[in-house]
Scaffold this motif. Structure first.
Motif, PDB file in Angstrom:
ATOM      1  N   VAL A  12      73.067  47.283  33.798  1.00  0.00           N
ATOM      2  CA  VAL A  12      71.841  48.047  33.595  1.00  0.00           C
ATOM      3  C   VAL A  12      72.258  49.472  33.230  1.00  0.00           C
ATOM      4  O   VAL A  12      72.730  50.230  34.071  1.00  0.00           O
ATOM      5  CB  VAL A  12      70.953  48.028  34.848  1.00  0.00           C
ATOM      6  CG1 VAL A  12      69.692  48.827  34.620  1.00  0.00           C
ATOM      7  CG2 VAL A  12      70.602  46.598  35.227  1.00  0.00           C
ATOM      8  N   THR A  13      72.083  49.813  31.964  1.00  0.00           N
ATOM      9  CA  THR A  13      72.459  51.136  31.475  1.00  0.00           C
ATOM     10  C   THR A  13      71.368  52.148  31.833  1.00  0.00           C
ATOM     11  O   THR A  13      70.223  51.747  32.098  1.00  0.00           O
ATOM     12  CB  THR A  13      72.649  51.106  29.952  1.00  0.00           C
ATOM     13  OG1 THR A  13      71.418  50.736  29.329  1.00  0.00           O
ATOM     14  CG2 THR A  13      73.736  50.112  29.560  1.00  0.00           C
ATOM     15  N   LEU A  16      68.384  51.655  29.544  1.00  0.00           N
ATOM     16  CA  LEU A  16      67.559  50.495  29.912  1.00  0.00           C
ATOM     17  C   LEU A  16      66.729  50.805  31.153  1.00  0.00           C
ATOM     18  O   LEU A  16      65.546  50.457  31.225  1.00  0.00           O
ATOM     19  CB  LEU A  16      68.462  49.283  30.146  1.00  0.00           C
ATOM     20  CG  LEU A  16      67.868  47.903  30.065  1.00  0.00           C
ATOM     21  CD1 LEU A  16      67.174  47.681  28.735  1.00  0.00           C
ATOM     22  CD2 LEU A  16      68.935  46.853  30.259  1.00  0.00           C
ATOM     23  N   ARG A  17      67.313  51.504  32.111  1.00  0.00           N
ATOM     24  CA  ARG A  17      66.596  51.885  33.328  1.00  0.00           C
ATOM     25  C   ARG A  17      65.445  52.840  32.995  1.00  0.00           C
ATOM     26  O   ARG A  17      64.329  52.685  33.490  1.00  0.00           O
ATOM     27  CB  ARG A  17      67.557  52.541  34.309  1.00  0.00           C
ATOM     28  CG  ARG A  17      66.937  52.940  35.622  1.00  0.00           C
ATOM     29  CD  ARG A  17      67.966  53.544  36.553  1.00  0.00           C
ATOM     30  NE  ARG A  17      69.067  52.642  36.844  1.00  0.00           N
ATOM     31  CZ  ARG A  17      69.044  51.713  37.795  1.00  0.00           C
ATOM     32  NH1 ARG A  17      67.962  51.577  38.536  1.00  0.00           N
ATOM     33  NH2 ARG A  17      70.078  50.935  38.015  1.00  0.00           N
ATOM     34  N   TYR A  19      63.896  53.057  30.138  1.00  0.00           N
ATOM     35  CA  TYR A  19      62.896  52.317  29.382  1.00  0.00           C
ATOM     36  C   TYR A  19      61.967  51.539  30.312  1.00  0.00           C
ATOM     37  O   TYR A  19      60.750  51.541  30.139  1.00  0.00           O
ATOM     38  CB  TYR A  19      63.586  51.371  28.387  1.00  0.00           C
ATOM     39  CG  TYR A  19      62.652  50.721  27.414  1.00  0.00           C
ATOM     40  CD1 TYR A  19      62.115  51.443  26.361  1.00  0.00           C
ATOM     41  CD2 TYR A  19      62.291  49.385  27.535  1.00  0.00           C
ATOM     42  CE1 TYR A  19      61.255  50.865  25.459  1.00  0.00           C
ATOM     43  CE2 TYR A  19      61.430  48.801  26.640  1.00  0.00           C
ATOM     44  CZ  TYR A  19      60.926  49.535  25.604  1.00  0.00           C
ATOM     45  OH  TYR A  19      60.062  48.963  24.713  1.00  0.00           O
ATOM     46  N   LEU A  41      66.775  41.783  35.303  1.00  0.00           N
ATOM     47  CA  LEU A  41      67.073  41.568  33.891  1.00  0.00           C
ATOM     48  C   LEU A  41      68.266  40.622  33.807  1.00  0.00           C
ATOM     49  O   LEU A  41      69.306  40.863  34.416  1.00  0.00           O
ATOM     50  CB  LEU A  41      67.386  42.898  33.204  1.00  0.00           C
ATOM     51  CG  LEU A  41      66.337  43.994  33.384  1.00  0.00           C
ATOM     52  CD1 LEU A  41      66.831  45.299  32.795  1.00  0.00           C
ATOM     53  CD2 LEU A  41      65.024  43.588  32.754  1.00  0.00           C
ATOM     54  N   GLN A  53      67.412  36.487  26.548  1.00  0.00           N
ATOM     55  CA  GLN A  53      67.227  37.631  27.426  1.00  0.00           C
ATOM     56  C   GLN A  53      65.978  37.370  28.265  1.00  0.00           C
ATOM     57  O   GLN A  53      64.933  37.054  27.729  1.00  0.00           O
ATOM     58  CB  GLN A  53      67.033  38.915  26.611  1.00  0.00           C
ATOM     59  CG  GLN A  53      68.014  39.099  25.493  1.00  0.00           C
ATOM     60  CD  GLN A  53      69.388  39.533  25.963  1.00  0.00           C
ATOM     61  OE1 GLN A  53      69.493  40.198  26.970  1.00  0.00           O
ATOM     62  NE2 GLN A  53      70.411  39.161  25.235  1.00  0.00           N
ATOM     63  N   MET A  75      66.261  42.226  24.668  1.00  0.00           N
ATOM     64  CA  MET A  75      65.883  42.641  26.018  1.00  0.00           C
ATOM     65  C   MET A  75      64.706  43.613  26.002  1.00  0.00           C
ATOM     66  O   MET A  75      63.810  43.523  26.842  1.00  0.00           O
ATOM     67  CB  MET A  75      67.080  43.284  26.732  1.00  0.00           C
ATOM     68  CG  MET A  75      66.774  43.702  28.153  1.00  0.00           C
ATOM     69  SD  MET A  75      66.211  42.352  29.229  1.00  0.00           S
ATOM     70  CE  MET A  75      67.752  41.527  29.556  1.00  0.00           C
ATOM     71  N   TYR A  76      64.687  44.521  25.042  1.00  0.00           N
ATOM     72  CA  TYR A  76      63.583  45.477  24.975  1.00  0.00           C
ATOM     73  C   TYR A  76      62.262  44.778  24.643  1.00  0.00           C
ATOM     74  O   TYR A  76      61.209  45.138  25.177  1.00  0.00           O
ATOM     75  CB  TYR A  76      63.888  46.577  23.945  1.00  0.00           C
ATOM     76  CG  TYR A  76      64.975  47.508  24.416  1.00  0.00           C
ATOM     77  CD1 TYR A  76      64.675  48.559  25.264  1.00  0.00           C
ATOM     78  CD2 TYR A  76      66.291  47.330  24.023  1.00  0.00           C
ATOM     79  CE1 TYR A  76      65.667  49.416  25.718  1.00  0.00           C
ATOM     80  CE2 TYR A  76      67.290  48.182  24.459  1.00  0.00           C
ATOM     81  CZ  TYR A  76      66.974  49.220  25.313  1.00  0.00           C
ATOM     82  OH  TYR A  76      67.949  50.068  25.757  1.00  0.00           O
ATOM     83  N   ILE A  79      61.076  43.127  27.809  1.00  0.00           N
ATOM     84  CA  ILE A  79      60.480  44.100  28.726  1.00  0.00           C
ATOM     85  C   ILE A  79      59.070  44.457  28.274  1.00  0.00           C
ATOM     86  O   ILE A  79      58.151  44.568  29.088  1.00  0.00           O
ATOM     87  CB  ILE A  79      61.375  45.349  28.844  1.00  0.00           C
ATOM     88  CG1 ILE A  79      62.679  44.985  29.542  1.00  0.00           C
ATOM     89  CG2 ILE A  79      60.656  46.468  29.587  1.00  0.00           C
ATOM     90  CD1 ILE A  79      63.727  46.061  29.506  1.00  0.00           C
TER      91      ILE A  79
END
Length: 122
Positions: A12-13, A16-17, A19, A41, A53, A75-76, A79
């Motif tokens: 978890v970058t 990403l966190r 976002y 995730l 994802q 992944m985005y 989300i």
């Protein structure tokens, strides 16, 4: 609100966190009685050609738990779909909680009083 973001087969970058937290603000704008949120995730590598994802969220509200999961190739995008589904469920729960079928007593008296156009029966 306690927020826990974790990854399975995924780091978890910070991007990403950020976002996920920015998207969760949309849900909190509608309903502020959130006690705890857990976001998971996941990346599935079972198929060699495509990576799936997956995003899951478990939202603990006052009086109810809401669980939502979505899958996508990005992944985005997963989300975004997750937050859309979660927002619909939270709004549905909020409407049910407010119970528009039961109006306040102060408004029931207005419905019973005659309007200006109606003449009282003599």
């Amino acid at each position: 609100m306690n927020l826990k973001i974790s990854g399975h087969h995924l780091d978890v970058t910070p991007a990403l966190r950020d976002y996920v937290t920015s998207k969760l603000d949309r849900v909190l704008r509608h309903f502020d009685q959130v006690i705890e949120t857990a976001v998971l995730l996941t990346v599935d590598n079972h198929r060699e050609k495509e990576k799936r994802q997956k995003a899951e969220i478990n939202l603990h509200l006052k009086g109810k738990d809401i669980f939502v999961e979505t899958c996508d190739e990005d992944m985005y995008a997963a989300i975004d779909l997750l937050i859309d589904k979660l927002d619909r469920q939270v709004l549905r729960y909020k409407d049910k909680l407010q119970g528009y079928a039961h109006h306040a007593i102060k408004h029931q008296g207005d419905a019973m009083s005659p309007t200006l156009n109606e003449q009282p029966a003599v």
